[in-house]
Design an enzyme around this catalytic site. Structure first.
Site, PDB file in Angstrom:
ATOM      1  CB  ALA A  97      -8.267   7.811   5.426  1.00 25.61           C
ATOM      2  CE  LYS A 115      -2.966   2.899   2.709  1.00 21.87           C
ATOM      3  NZ  LYS A 115      -3.375   3.248   4.080  1.00 21.87           N
ATOM      4  CB  THR A 172      -8.294   5.868  13.714  1.00 18.64           C
ATOM      5  OG1 THR A 172      -6.990   6.134  13.208  1.00 18.64           O
ATOM      6  CG2 THR A 172      -8.517   6.705  14.966  1.00 18.64           C
TER       7      THR A 172
END
Length: 260
Positions: free
Chosen positions: A188, A101, A211
């Protein structure tokens, strides 16, 4: 239906459309349980930030095995072409990883992708026979340029890294999906399960997050929620939603009613 609808990336087949990261957890033990709960088969590994080679310190492979998961080395924390390319070449030397990635960031505050540098790094890596999954802005023009270079998956942001804002630009994501001939994965910005579902309902092939799970109050419970939300969103996309209308349409017919 999920079993009969695999995700294909660079010629490899995966049953899960959820990809997860390995950072920001309280400890490796929590990370391992959360990743298992997510059902993910691909886990991203920040080569610059995690111990993969020093056995005197805690190592990622002591908690999750490359035999059970596909490790996806990433260039988190790289702000230049040279740093990104060097990091992934190092990853290949360490673990033989060829599927990677790529992300080249623009600044420390926003962590927004630097697309000019990303294009340059992608071209170098593809020439070097890497299979590149690439993090990018939600710009359809840049997304197509990266695909034309030979990237095996396009990974537009939904919102800035770690923001939890969810997808901010539905139109651009839809345009990227419609024009792409390689998988498109949101990368994201996901904050909760509904964000992942929306990404899948827009036609994305998968979602990558870190996250949203690692920093949740209960990462294991959230990982399970994200697994279910990605599956639900994919099924909803395959099922085909009804058109949006300004006026009501009764569920029951209004003709042929029995007269009193």
């Amino acid at each position: 239906m999920i079993d009969d609808d695999p995700l294909f990336v660079a010629g490899r087949q995966f049953r899960s459309r959820l990809l997860v990261g390995t950072g920001k957890y309280k400890d490796f033990s929590e990370m391992a349980v959360a990743i298992k709960a997510s059902g993910a088969q691909i886990v991203t590994v920040a080569i610059r930030r995690i111990n993969l080679t020093d056995p005197t310190k805690p190592m990622l492979v002591d908690y999750i095995s490359p035999k059970d998961y596909i490790f996806l080395p990433n260039t988190a924390g790289c702000f230049t072409v040279d740093d990104a390319v060097r990091t992934l070449r190092l990853a290949r030397e360490i673990g033989g990883w060829n599927l990677v990635k790529l992300e080249v960031l623009g600044d420390q505050k926003s962590l927004y992708p630097n697309m000019i540098e990303t294009l340059k790094a992608a071209e170098i890596l593809i020439e070097d026979e890497f299979q590149v999954m690439v993090y990018c802005t939600d710009d359809p023009v840049f997304a197509k340029k990266l695909e034309n270079l030979g990237c095996c998956a396009i990974m537009p942001l939904g919102a800035p890294i770690g923001s939890g804002l969810g997808i901010q630009n539905y139109m651009n994501i839809r345009l990227i999906v419609e024009q792409a001939k390689v998988p498109v994965l949101i990368d994201a910005g996901v904050g909760t399960a509904s964000d992942a579902t929306i990404a899948m309902e827009l036609g994305c092939d998968g979602v990558l997050m870190n996250t949203a799970i690692a920093q949740a109050k209960n990462p294991i419970v959230m990982a399970n929620a994200m697994r279910l939300s990605v599956e639900a969103g994919r099924l909803a996309y395959l099922g085909g939603r009804i058109p949006k209308k300004f006026y009501t349409n009764p569920s029951s017919p209004v003709t042929g009613l029995i007269s009193e």
